[in-house]
Design an enzyme around this catalytic site. Structure first.
Site, PDB file in Angstrom:
ATOM      1  N   ASP A 130       0.983  -0.899  13.961  1.00 61.03           N
ATOM      2  CA  ASP A 130       1.028  -0.795  12.496  1.00 61.03           C
ATOM      3  C   ASP A 130      -0.261  -0.212  11.913  1.00 61.03           C
ATOM      4  O   ASP A 130      -1.258  -0.898  11.716  1.00 61.03           O
ATOM      5  CB  ASP A 130       1.301  -2.187  11.927  1.00 61.03           C
ATOM      6  CG  ASP A 130       1.470  -2.170  10.423  1.00 61.03           C
ATOM      7  OD1 ASP A 130       1.406  -1.081   9.824  1.00 61.03           O
ATOM      8  OD2 ASP A 130       1.648  -3.253   9.841  1.00 61.03           O
ATOM      9  N   SER A 133      -1.593  -1.650   8.466  1.00 60.22           N
ATOM     10  CA  SER A 133      -2.399  -2.876   8.561  1.00 60.22           C
ATOM     11  C   SER A 133      -3.789  -2.594   9.103  1.00 60.22           C
ATOM     12  O   SER A 133      -4.782  -3.085   8.566  1.00 60.22           O
ATOM     13  CB  SER A 133      -1.743  -3.901   9.483  1.00 60.22           C
ATOM     14  OG  SER A 133      -0.555  -4.352   8.926  1.00 60.22           O
ATOM     15  N   TYR A 228       6.691  -7.334   1.629  1.00 61.67           N
ATOM     16  CA  TYR A 228       6.090  -6.586   0.523  1.00 61.67           C
ATOM     17  C   TYR A 228       6.423  -7.237  -0.813  1.00 61.67           C
ATOM     18  O   TYR A 228       7.477  -7.866  -0.961  1.00 61.67           O
ATOM     19  CB  TYR A 228       6.630  -5.147   0.501  1.00 61.67           C
ATOM     20  CG  TYR A 228       6.119  -4.282   1.617  1.00 61.67           C
ATOM     21  CD1 TYR A 228       4.777  -3.923   1.672  1.00 61.67           C
ATOM     22  CD2 TYR A 228       6.963  -3.800   2.606  1.00 61.67           C
ATOM     23  CE1 TYR A 228       4.302  -3.110   2.687  1.00 61.67           C
ATOM     24  CE2 TYR A 228       6.495  -2.986   3.627  1.00 61.67           C
ATOM     25  CZ  TYR A 228       5.163  -2.639   3.662  1.00 61.67           C
ATOM     26  OH  TYR A 228       4.695  -1.841   4.660  1.00 61.67           O
TER      27      TYR A 228
HETATM   28  P1  NAD Z   1       0.643  -3.887   0.213  1.00 62.48           P
HETATM   29  O1  NAD Z   1      -0.451  -2.979   0.662  1.00 62.48           O
HETATM   30  O2  NAD Z   1       1.979  -3.330  -0.053  1.00 62.48           O
HETATM   31  O3  NAD Z   1       0.156  -4.631  -1.146  1.00 62.48           O
HETATM   32  C1  NAD Z   1      -1.080  -5.284  -1.231  1.00 62.48           C
HETATM   33  C2  NAD Z   1      -0.912  -6.600  -1.924  1.00 62.48           C
HETATM   34  O4  NAD Z   1      -0.700  -6.394  -3.328  1.00 62.48           O
HETATM   35  C3  NAD Z   1       0.276  -7.442  -1.452  1.00 62.48           C
HETATM   36  O5  NAD Z   1      -0.177  -8.712  -1.060  1.00 62.48           O
HETATM   37  C4  NAD Z   1       1.171  -7.523  -2.681  1.00 62.48           C
HETATM   38  O6  NAD Z   1       1.864  -8.757  -2.762  1.00 62.48           O
HETATM   39  C5  NAD Z   1       0.161  -7.398  -3.793  1.00 62.48           C
HETATM   40  N1  NAD Z   1       0.695  -7.059  -5.118  1.00 62.48           N
HETATM   41  C6  NAD Z   1       1.704  -6.214  -5.458  1.00 62.48           C
HETATM   42  N2  NAD Z   1       1.877  -6.184  -6.795  1.00 62.48           N
HETATM   43  C7  NAD Z   1       0.946  -7.023  -7.320  1.00 62.48           C
HETATM   44  C8  NAD Z   1       0.588  -7.419  -8.639  1.00 62.48           C
HETATM   45  N3  NAD Z   1       1.243  -6.973  -9.695  1.00 62.48           N
HETATM   46  N4  NAD Z   1      -0.431  -8.293  -8.777  1.00 62.48           N
HETATM   47  C9  NAD Z   1      -1.100  -8.793  -7.733  1.00 62.48           C
HETATM   48  N5  NAD Z   1      -0.820  -8.449  -6.462  1.00 62.48           N
HETATM   49  C10 NAD Z   1       0.189  -7.588  -6.261  1.00 62.48           C
HETATM   50  O7  NAD Z   1       0.815  -5.125   1.206  1.00 62.48           O
HETATM   51  P2  NAD Z   1       0.239  -5.363   2.676  1.00 62.48           P
HETATM   52  O8  NAD Z   1      -1.204  -5.638   2.626  1.00 62.48           O
HETATM   53  O9  NAD Z   1       0.618  -4.230   3.537  1.00 62.48           O
HETATM   54  O10 NAD Z   1       0.995  -6.669   3.192  1.00 62.48           O
HETATM   55  C11 NAD Z   1       1.885  -7.468   2.503  1.00 62.48           C
HETATM   56  C12 NAD Z   1       2.273  -8.653   3.408  1.00 62.48           C
HETATM   57  O11 NAD Z   1       2.876  -8.242   4.615  1.00 62.48           O
HETATM   58  C13 NAD Z   1       1.114  -9.510   3.800  1.00 62.48           C
HETATM   59  O12 NAD Z   1       1.495 -10.853   3.689  1.00 62.48           O
HETATM   60  C14 NAD Z   1       0.864  -9.186   5.234  1.00 62.48           C
HETATM   61  O13 NAD Z   1       0.278 -10.247   5.945  1.00 62.48           O
HETATM   62  C15 NAD Z   1       2.265  -8.892   5.712  1.00 62.48           C
HETATM   63  N6  NAD Z   1       2.231  -8.003   6.893  1.00 62.48           N
HETATM   64  C16 NAD Z   1       2.961  -8.344   7.996  1.00 62.48           C
HETATM   65  C17 NAD Z   1       2.935  -7.523   9.114  1.00 62.48           C
HETATM   66  C18 NAD Z   1       3.711  -7.888  10.356  1.00 62.48           C
HETATM   67  O14 NAD Z   1       4.283  -8.933  10.399  1.00 62.48           O
HETATM   68  N7  NAD Z   1       3.737  -7.023  11.348  1.00 62.48           N
HETATM   69  C19 NAD Z   1       2.197  -6.349   9.110  1.00 62.48           C
HETATM   70  C20 NAD Z   1       1.497  -6.017   7.961  1.00 62.48           C
HETATM   71  C21 NAD Z   1       1.517  -6.863   6.856  1.00 62.48           C
END
Ligand code: NAD
Length: 376
Positions: A130, A133, A228
């Site tokens: 990924d 990430s 997401y």
């Molecule tokens: P992202 O880059 O899409 O978004 C960043 C953050 O912004 C997210 O936490 C989202 O909830 C938040 N956000 C969106 N709108 C918002 C608002 N209006 N106000 C405040 N915050 C807001 O997200 P990301 O960092 O790629 O990851 C999201 C989730 O997915 C996390 O919990 C992460 O741990 C999980 N994840 C899982 C895997 C996996 O299982 N392989 C891999 C990557 C991420």
């Protein structure tokens, strides 16, 4: 199988899709690896390092793209280079499929199978592949050290004979991968950290890092199956802004990371909210490239508001640590290839029914095959 890695050509890009150690892993699998001369320079790797890892150094980029079975890139390819790839060959890397549809169509027309890094499913098994990430993690770190380097004060509390200095206040908006790393980094530097996210599940994670979760009641939001955030209604965005205005006004550093997958980033900090902040405060907008979370952000630039607040809108902050960003990016690439590699035939067989391939395959056999992108 011939794997080729061209030099990234976009201005400001410092990363490379394969570092020498990762090239050596592919060579060990039995792949032939070609890398464009100078491709690793921005990330601190010489042609000689790649040659020592068993890769061939290539100077004719177009010919190499045309003969490769698999092309690995960091950023989306230019259309004229997509057309150079031979039918039946593969391509992977970031492809920005939501905004660059014509390039996806060009890949389909060229008969190239594309495995899009943004669409790698968020499953435990695919985590090692990924790119979003691995890069977001570094961006979260860079956001904090960049802000700390520009702030007119220090982050930690200091008790000295000359008096006591209070810790800097840091507010992280959006607690995904980048936000969590930003919290951890700001805490390590001694800042007092608060954070907010629309996904309530992150509250525990915020607390476990020693930060305070800011409670704002914006009603039902939740998250998608992939983890997401869902898009907010205009009313919810307004409630969120109202709830955050006071916190921002009291902060020295605000870092915004709020993204909604496949949609424009929401504007969470308005000019009015910024006008309530102290001169010398720093805002780092990690969503700058997707339109920004901050009114007044200019992508790839730093701006100073009339009331002396500095807004940093540099895109892809991980580019500022290209050695580690490339190391992690390359590891993601090689993990993908290794996962499917056929050791006997020394090829990358396309397992069309595999969940990871189904999740990230955009084009195949002359068509756009990902259901989300089939209709423009
Ligand atoms: P992202 O880059 O899409 O978004 C960043 C953050 O912004 C997210 O936490 C989202 O909830 C938040 N956000 C969106 N709108 C918002 C608002 N209006 N106000 C405040 N915050 C807001 O997200 P990301 O960092 O790629 O990851 C999201 C989730 O997915 C996390 O919990 C992460 O741990 C999980 N994840 C899982 C895997 C996996 O299982 N392989 C891999 C990557 C991420």
């Amino acid at each position: 199988m011939l794997i080729f890695v061209p030099k990234e050509t976009r201005p400001l890009e410092t990363r490379v899709a394969l570092v020498p150690a990762a090239a050596a892993r592919l060579v060990k699998l039995g792949a032939q690896v070609g890398i464009e001369s100078g491709a690793g320079m921005g990330a601190g790797h010489l042609d000689a390092d790649y040659a020592a890892a068993g890769a061939s150094i290539v100077s004719d980029r177009a010919a190499a793209i045309g003969s490769a079975d698999f092309v690995l890139r960091v950023l989306p390819a230019a259309i004229d280079e997509i057309r150079l790839q031979k039918p039946g060959s593969l391509a992977t890397g970031l492809m920005d499929p939501f905004d660059l549809r014509e390039r996806i169509e060009a890949y389909a027309a060229a008969g190239v199978t594309t495995l899009c890094s943004e669409l790698i499913p968020r499953t435990t098994i695919a985590q090692k592949m990924d790119v979003l990430s691995s890069q977001a993690n570094l961006a979260g770190y860079v956001a904090v050290v960049t802000a700390a380097g520009q702030l007119d004060s220090i982050l930690p509390m200091m008790m000295t004979p000359a008096g006591t200095i209070s810790p800097a206040k840091v507010f992280i908006i959006g607690v995904g991968v980048a936000g969590l790393q930003a919290i951890a980094t700001a805490r390590r530097l001694g800042g007092r950290v608060e954070a907010f996210d629309t996904r309530p599940v992150v509250e525990e994670q915020v607390k476990s890092l020693g930060a305070k979760f800011v409670k704002i009641n914006i009603g039902e939001v939740g998250q998608t199956e992939q983890g997401y955030a869902r898009e907010l209604t205009p009313e919810q965005v307004q409630l969120q802004r109202d709830g955050m205005a006071k916190v921002c006004a009291a902060c020295d550093i605000v870092i915004t990371t709020a993204k909604v997958f496949g949609r424009k980033a929401p504007i969470l900090l308005t000019r009015e909210m910024i006008s309530g902040m102290r001169p010398g405060s720093i805002i780092v907008d990690l969503a700058a490239e997707g339109g920004g979370n901050v009114e007044g952000t200019v992508a790839d630039q730093e701006t100073v508001t009339d009331n002396g607040v500095r807004i940093i809108g540099w895109s892809a902050l991980e580019r500022r640590v290209p050695r580690h960003a490339s190391q992690m990016f390359a590891a993601n690439m090689v993990n993908l290839i290794e996962h499917f590699w056929d050791a006997g035939a020394k090829t990358f067989p396309l397992k069309l029914t595999d969940e990871i391939i189904k999740g990230c395959m955009l084009t195949h056999a002359g068509k756009i095959v990902h259901e989300r992108f089939q209709n423009p």
